[in-house]
Design a protein around this motif. Structure first.
Motif, PDB file in Angstrom:
ATOM      1  N   ASP A 198       1.311  -1.209  -0.326  1.00  0.00           N
ATOM      2  CA  ASP A 198       0.014  -0.098  -0.184  1.00  0.00           C
ATOM      3  C   ASP A 198       1.202   1.203  -0.407  1.00  0.00           C
ATOM      4  O   ASP A 198       0.781   1.998  -0.714  1.00  0.00           O
ATOM      5  N   ASP A 199       1.941   1.347   0.568  1.00  0.00           N
ATOM      6  CA  ASP A 199       2.427   2.437   1.652  1.00  0.00           C
ATOM      7  C   ASP A 199       3.472   2.611  -0.356  1.00  0.00           C
ATOM      8  O   ASP A 199       3.427   3.580  -0.437  1.00  0.00           O
ATOM      9  N   SER A 200       4.200   1.767  -1.181  1.00  0.00           N
ATOM     10  CA  SER A 200       4.578   1.732  -1.998  1.00  0.00           C
ATOM     11  C   SER A 200       3.901   1.740  -3.130  1.00  0.00           C
ATOM     12  O   SER A 200       4.347   2.733  -3.986  1.00  0.00           O
ATOM     13  N   GLY A 201       3.033   1.848  -3.447  1.00  0.00           N
ATOM     14  CA  GLY A 201       1.976   2.462  -4.142  1.00  0.00           C
ATOM     15  C   GLY A 201       1.362   3.913  -4.419  1.00  0.00           C
ATOM     16  O   GLY A 201       1.527   4.532  -5.351  1.00  0.00           O
ATOM     17  N   ARG A 202       1.280   4.032  -3.291  1.00  0.00           N
ATOM     18  CA  ARG A 202       0.686   5.540  -3.054  1.00  0.00           C
ATOM     19  C   ARG A 202       2.230   6.463  -2.830  1.00  0.00           C
ATOM     20  O   ARG A 202       2.961   7.295  -3.348  1.00  0.00           O
ATOM     21  N   ARG A 203       3.413   5.775  -2.546  1.00  0.00           N
ATOM     22  CA  ARG A 203       4.948   6.799  -2.554  1.00  0.00           C
ATOM     23  C   ARG A 203       4.996   7.098  -4.156  1.00  0.00           C
ATOM     24  O   ARG A 203       5.119   7.980  -4.810  1.00  0.00           O
ATOM     25  N   VAL A 204       5.251   5.819  -5.556  1.00  0.00           N
ATOM     26  CA  VAL A 204       5.342   5.873  -6.403  1.00  0.00           C
ATOM     27  C   VAL A 204       4.130   6.635  -7.071  1.00  0.00           C
ATOM     28  O   VAL A 204       4.737   7.581  -7.763  1.00  0.00           O
ATOM     29  N   ALA A 205       3.007   6.772  -6.987  1.00  0.00           N
ATOM     30  CA  ALA A 205       1.618   7.823  -7.523  1.00  0.00           C
ATOM     31  C   ALA A 205       2.485   9.167  -7.254  1.00  0.00           C
ATOM     32  O   ALA A 205       2.211   9.901  -8.389  1.00  0.00           O
ATOM     33  N   ALA A 206       2.726   9.144  -5.472  1.00  0.00           N
ATOM     34  CA  ALA A 206       2.818  10.164  -5.759  1.00  0.00           C
ATOM     35  C   ALA A 206       3.785  11.229  -6.009  1.00  0.00           C
ATOM     36  O   ALA A 206       4.280  12.503  -6.616  1.00  0.00           O
ATOM     37  N   GLU A 207       5.310  10.287  -6.489  1.00  0.00           N
ATOM     38  CA  GLU A 207       6.118  10.636  -7.632  1.00  0.00           C
ATOM     39  C   GLU A 207       6.322  10.576  -9.111  1.00  0.00           C
ATOM     40  O   GLU A 207       6.954  12.141  -9.593  1.00  0.00           O
ATOM     41  N   VAL A 208       5.164  10.415  -9.176  1.00  0.00           N
ATOM     42  CA  VAL A 208       4.970  10.088 -10.587  1.00  0.00           C
ATOM     43  C   VAL A 208       4.104  11.721 -11.418  1.00  0.00           C
ATOM     44  O   VAL A 208       4.334  12.366 -11.862  1.00  0.00           O
ATOM     45  N   ARG A 209       3.032  11.652 -10.122  1.00  0.00           N
ATOM     46  CA  ARG A 209       2.463  13.094 -10.029  1.00  0.00           C
ATOM     47  C   ARG A 209       3.355  14.070  -9.999  1.00  0.00           C
ATOM     48  O   ARG A 209       3.527  15.465 -10.828  1.00  0.00           O
ATOM     49  N   THR A 210       4.469  14.280  -9.143  1.00  0.00           N
ATOM     50  CA  THR A 210       5.309  15.695  -9.084  1.00  0.00           C
ATOM     51  C   THR A 210       6.087  15.543  -9.833  1.00  0.00           C
ATOM     52  O   THR A 210       6.241  16.652 -10.425  1.00  0.00           O
ATOM     53  N   ALA A 211       6.735  14.295 -10.541  1.00  0.00           N
ATOM     54  CA  ALA A 211       7.659  14.153 -12.361  1.00  0.00           C
ATOM     55  C   ALA A 211       7.038  15.365 -13.045  1.00  0.00           C
ATOM     56  O   ALA A 211       6.752  15.522 -14.232  1.00  0.00           O
ATOM     57  N   THR A 212       5.978  14.720 -13.152  1.00  0.00           N
ATOM     58  CA  THR A 212       5.151  14.603 -14.156  1.00  0.00           C
ATOM     59  C   THR A 212       4.166  16.384 -14.261  1.00  0.00           C
ATOM     60  O   THR A 212       4.490  17.452 -14.759  1.00  0.00           O
ATOM     61  N   ARG A 213       4.107  16.981 -12.875  1.00  0.00           N
ATOM     62  CA  ARG A 213       3.659  18.345 -13.082  1.00  0.00           C
ATOM     63  C   ARG A 213       5.357  19.665 -13.380  1.00  0.00           C
ATOM     64  O   ARG A 213       5.052  20.479 -13.775  1.00  0.00           O
ATOM     65  N   ALA A 214       6.221  18.881 -12.607  1.00  0.00           N
ATOM     66  CA  ALA A 214       7.980  19.548 -12.568  1.00  0.00           C
ATOM     67  C   ALA A 214       7.705  20.076 -14.415  1.00  0.00           C
ATOM     68  O   ALA A 214       8.679  20.389 -15.292  1.00  0.00           O
ATOM     69  N   HIS A 215       7.882  18.921 -15.207  1.00  0.00           N
ATOM     70  CA  HIS A 215       7.865  18.577 -16.381  1.00  0.00           C
ATOM     71  C   HIS A 215       6.921  19.646 -17.416  1.00  0.00           C
ATOM     72  O   HIS A 215       7.375  20.241 -17.938  1.00  0.00           O
ATOM     73  N   ALA A 216       5.520  19.238 -16.536  1.00  0.00           N
ATOM     74  CA  ALA A 216       4.767  20.328 -17.423  1.00  0.00           C
ATOM     75  C   ALA A 216       4.756  21.928 -17.345  1.00  0.00           C
ATOM     76  O   ALA A 216       4.999  22.707 -17.952  1.00  0.00           O
ATOM     77  N   GLY A 217       5.382  22.590 -15.892  1.00  0.00           N
ATOM     78  CA  GLY A 217       5.763  23.828 -15.358  1.00  0.00           C
ATOM     79  C   GLY A 217       7.176  23.860 -16.076  1.00  0.00           C
ATOM     80  O   GLY A 217       8.102  24.735 -16.771  1.00  0.00           O
ATOM     81  N   SER A 218       8.371  22.279 -16.650  1.00  0.00           N
ATOM     82  CA  SER A 218       9.262  23.425 -17.245  1.00  0.00           C
ATOM     83  C   SER A 218       8.781  23.596 -18.818  1.00  0.00           C
ATOM     84  O   SER A 218      10.122  24.009 -20.069  1.00  0.00           O
ATOM     85  N   ARG A 219       8.331  22.455 -19.838  1.00  0.00           N
ATOM     86  CA  ARG A 219       7.706  23.041 -21.155  1.00  0.00           C
ATOM     87  C   ARG A 219       6.878  24.131 -21.319  1.00  0.00           C
ATOM     88  O   ARG A 219       6.978  24.928 -22.556  1.00  0.00           O
ATOM     89  N   ARG A 220       6.773  25.425 -19.831  1.00  0.00           N
ATOM     90  CA  ARG A 220       6.272  26.924 -20.446  1.00  0.00           C
ATOM     91  C   ARG A 220       6.724  27.497 -20.725  1.00  0.00           C
ATOM     92  O   ARG A 220       8.178  28.044 -20.721  1.00  0.00           O
TER      93      ARG A 220
END
Length: 77
Positions: free
Chosen positions: A55-77
């Protein structure tokens, strides 16, 4: 070899990480017989065994992907 099925959903990343953690648990010898041991982090839920670790692993990976996705989207602006 491991066979894992994950339903298509908005939470697919979390579910995949969760199931892969179960594969790692199996390889490390985690036994679901420990469900009877208090504090084991293993429980029986709806007829299926679950672990706090997966359970912890699933939540942690999902949070890391969300953070990376936001960072990537922000760098494309």
């Amino acid at each position: 070899m491991a066979h894992v099925s994950v339903r298509r959903s908005r939470d697919a990343i979390e579910l995949i990480a969760h199931e892969l953690e179960h594969v790692l648990e199996h390889l490390e010898g985690v036994t679901f017989l420990d469900v009877k041991r208090p504090g084991s982090g293993i429980s029986l839920s709806g007829g299926a065994f679950e672990t706090r670790r997966a359970d912890d692993s699933g939540r942690r990976v999902a949070a890391e992907v969300r953070t990376a996705t936001r960072a990537h989207a922000g760098s494309r602006r």
